[in-house]
Design a protein around this motif. Structure first.
Motif, mmCIF file in Angstrom:
data_model
loop_
_atom_site.group_PDB
_atom_site.id
_atom_site.type_symbol
_atom_site.label_atom_id
_atom_site.label_comp_id
_atom_site.label_asym_id
_atom_site.label_seq_id
_atom_site.Cartn_x
_atom_site.Cartn_y
_atom_site.Cartn_z
ATOM 1 N N VAL A 118 0.851 -1.184 0.000
ATOM 2 C CA VAL A 118 0.000 0.000 0.000
ATOM 3 C C VAL A 118 0.888 1.236 0.000
ATOM 4 C CG1 VAL A 118 -1.928 1.172 1.118
ATOM 5 C CG2 VAL A 118 -1.722 -1.320 1.269
ATOM 6 N N LYS A 119 1.252 1.658 -1.173
ATOM 7 C CA LYS A 119 2.143 2.811 -1.342
ATOM 8 C C LYS A 119 1.834 3.466 -2.683
ATOM 9 C CE LYS A 119 5.786 5.438 -0.568
ATOM 10 N NZ LYS A 119 5.791 6.467 0.497
ATOM 11 N N PHE A 262 -6.198 4.727 -7.615
ATOM 12 C CA PHE A 262 -5.209 3.698 -7.289
ATOM 13 C C PHE A 262 -5.378 3.237 -5.848
ATOM 14 C CE2 PHE A 262 -1.178 2.460 -5.406
ATOM 15 C CZ PHE A 262 -0.802 1.423 -6.244
ATOM 16 N N GLN A 263 -5.279 1.913 -5.633
ATOM 17 C CA GLN A 263 -5.423 1.350 -4.296
ATOM 18 C C GLN A 263 -4.133 0.742 -3.763
ATOM 19 O OE1 GLN A 263 -8.882 -0.752 -6.081
ATOM 20 N NE2 GLN A 263 -9.724 -0.608 -4.008
ATOM 21 N N LYS A 264 -3.563 -0.213 -4.516
ATOM 22 C CA LYS A 264 -2.389 -0.903 -3.992
ATOM 23 C C LYS A 264 -1.697 -1.713 -5.087
ATOM 24 C CE LYS A 264 -5.850 -4.072 -2.182
ATOM 25 N NZ LYS A 264 -6.523 -4.529 -0.956
ATOM 26 N N TRP A 265 -0.423 -1.978 -4.831
ATOM 27 C CA TRP A 265 0.375 -2.884 -5.656
ATOM 28 C C TRP A 265 0.286 -4.284 -5.059
ATOM 29 C CZ3 TRP A 265 1.859 -0.387 -9.910
ATOM 30 C CH2 TRP A 265 2.106 0.980 -9.847
ATOM 31 N N LYS A 266 0.832 -5.263 -5.760
ATOM 32 C CA LYS A 266 0.843 -6.618 -5.229
ATOM 33 C C LYS A 266 1.961 -7.425 -5.867
ATOM 34 C CE LYS A 266 -2.877 -7.593 -8.512
ATOM 35 N NZ LYS A 266 -4.287 -8.012 -8.670
ATOM 36 N N SER A 296 5.899 -0.155 6.875
ATOM 37 C CA SER A 296 4.499 0.171 7.148
ATOM 38 C C SER A 296 3.598 -0.027 5.938
ATOM 39 C CB SER A 296 4.382 1.624 7.622
ATOM 40 O OG SER A 296 4.901 2.520 6.634
ATOM 41 N N ALA A 297 4.195 -0.174 4.743
ATOM 42 C CA ALA A 297 3.407 -0.330 3.510
ATOM 43 C C ALA A 297 3.015 -1.773 3.246
ATOM 44 C CB ALA A 297 4.177 0.221 2.318
ATOM 45 N N PHE A 298 3.491 -2.708 4.108
ATOM 46 C CA PHE A 298 3.225 -4.128 3.903
ATOM 47 C C PHE A 298 2.174 -4.612 4.896
ATOM 48 C CE2 PHE A 298 7.477 -3.410 2.307
ATOM 49 C CZ PHE A 298 7.552 -4.193 1.160
ATOM 50 N N PRO A 299 0.925 -4.775 4.478
ATOM 51 C CA PRO A 299 -0.077 -5.335 5.390
ATOM 52 C C PRO A 299 0.134 -6.840 5.554
ATOM 53 C CG PRO A 299 -1.040 -4.989 3.228
ATOM 54 C CD PRO A 299 0.348 -4.419 3.173
ATOM 55 N N THR A 300 -0.658 -7.451 6.409
ATOM 56 C CA THR A 300 -0.574 -8.900 6.601
ATOM 57 C C THR A 300 -0.800 -9.605 5.278
ATOM 58 O OG1 THR A 300 -1.411 -8.680 8.851
ATOM 59 C CG2 THR A 300 -1.559 -10.861 7.838
ATOM 60 N N PRO A 301 0.100 -10.515 4.889
ATOM 61 C CA PRO A 301 -0.049 -11.184 3.586
ATOM 62 C C PRO A 301 -1.176 -12.198 3.596
ATOM 63 C CG PRO A 301 1.783 -12.133 4.790
ATOM 64 C CD PRO A 301 1.303 -10.966 5.612
#
Length: 323
Positions: A118-119, A262-266, A296-301
């Motif tokens: 999320v960046k 835009f929401q998020k990359w993956k 902080s940009a990495f939520p729970t996978p």
């Protein structure tokens, strides 16, 4: 040149000019960055995903130029009518639109791991160590993929590589081929034979490191670039030699996705088909707009038959082991 669609010479000339110009830009960029691989001949592939087919242009390591204009068979676009073995299954798209973490749901159409990032930014880049043959297992009902992508409102794209165990001279080698899926519509999976594999006998080396770049709005289009080492010097594998390969894939459609949507990359590693199979990918040096992504940009996978781990340097390892 082969024109299997019957498009006009003006369209052909326009695409070849576009492709040649983009490749020249890429060469200049690499030269300015002092890319060491420039001491070795490099192959460049430029691909445009059109409404009526695939436009493909290659400048290979021997300085030969090729162009193909081939149709997409839309009758193969559904899961039910497409053999999973020969397609980039829409199962991948289904897998990515599960709202809850993989660990909380049963995915009959595939297994894998997904790490959202999320960046905000115009593009993502990451190095990826793609699986060696010993790290991949699949049968006629499964395919393995390693890729990146994004979600932006109603638009979603999955861009990366698909494992192929029948590449090289005599189809006796293993490697990874570029694939792209935009809003659930597959591309090279649905090409009419014998063009159903974008780069024919060529592929990125299994077990090697590649670099992915993905844009949601590159001059209004969705775009992917892959840098790595291929097993051949051209798409027909006329010369079997490890060769630097740059592949650029762009949408013909100008989606013009705005930053506000835009929401998020993956990043993902998956095996489609049944709940079995293996795959492994290590994503490192993950950046957005050339800047390292903070923790902080990495939520729970999300995990389903897979383990996703992240180290202190924000390297993401996805190991698919099956259920």
């Amino acid at each position: 040149m082969e024109n299997k669609i019957g498009i006009s010479q003006d369209v052909i000339d326009g695409f070849i000019t576009e492709a040649s110009n983009e490749i020249q830009k890429e060469k200049l960029t690499k030269s300015l960055k002092g890319v060491a691989a420039l001491t070795t001949e490099r192959t460049y592939d430029y691909i445009s995903v059109q409404d009526d087919g695939y436009y493909f242009y290659e400048e290979d390591a021997s300085h030969e130029k090729k162009a193909f204009f081939v149709p997409i068979d839309r009758s193969l676009s559904s899961i039910e009518s497409t053999p999973v073995k020969s397609s980039v299954s829409e199962n991948v798209y289904k897998l990515q639109n599960i709202a809850t973490p993989f660990a909380q749901v049963d995915l009959p159409d595939g297994i894998g791991g997904r790490q959202y990032i999320v960046k905000r930014g115009s593009y993502i880049s990451t190095s990826a160590t793609i699986a060696a043959p010993s790290q991949v297992s699949r049968d006629s009902g499964e395919n393995a993929y390693t890729y990146t992508g994004f979600m932006a409102g109603a638009n979603s794209a999955d861009m990366g590589l698909m494992y192929d165990s029948n590449v090289g001279i005599g189809s006796a080698e293993q490697g990874w081929k570029p694939t792209i899926q935009i809003n659930g519509i597959t591309t090279n999976s649905s090409l009419i034979s014998p063009y159903n594999q974008v780069q024919a006998s060529n592929a990125y080396m299994a077990g090697s490191q590649v670099t992915f770049y993905a844009w949601y709005n590159y001059e209004k289009k969705i775009r992917m670039k892959v840098d790595g080492t291929a097993i051949c010097a051209d798409l027909g594998c006329g010369r079997s030699a490890d060769t630097p390969l740059t592949t650029i894939v762009t949408s013909n459609t100008a989606y013009d996705i705005q930053p506000s949507s835009f929401q998020k990359w993956k990043v993902l590693a998956v095996v489609t088909g049944d709940d079995i199979g293996k795959n492994k990918s290590v994503f490192s040096n993950i950046k957005v707009d050339g800047v390292a992504v903070p923790s902080s940009a990495f939520p729970t996978p999300d995990e389903d038959g897979a383990t996703v781990t992240r180290d202190a340097n924000n390297n993401v390892t996805i190991t698919v082991t099956g259920k």
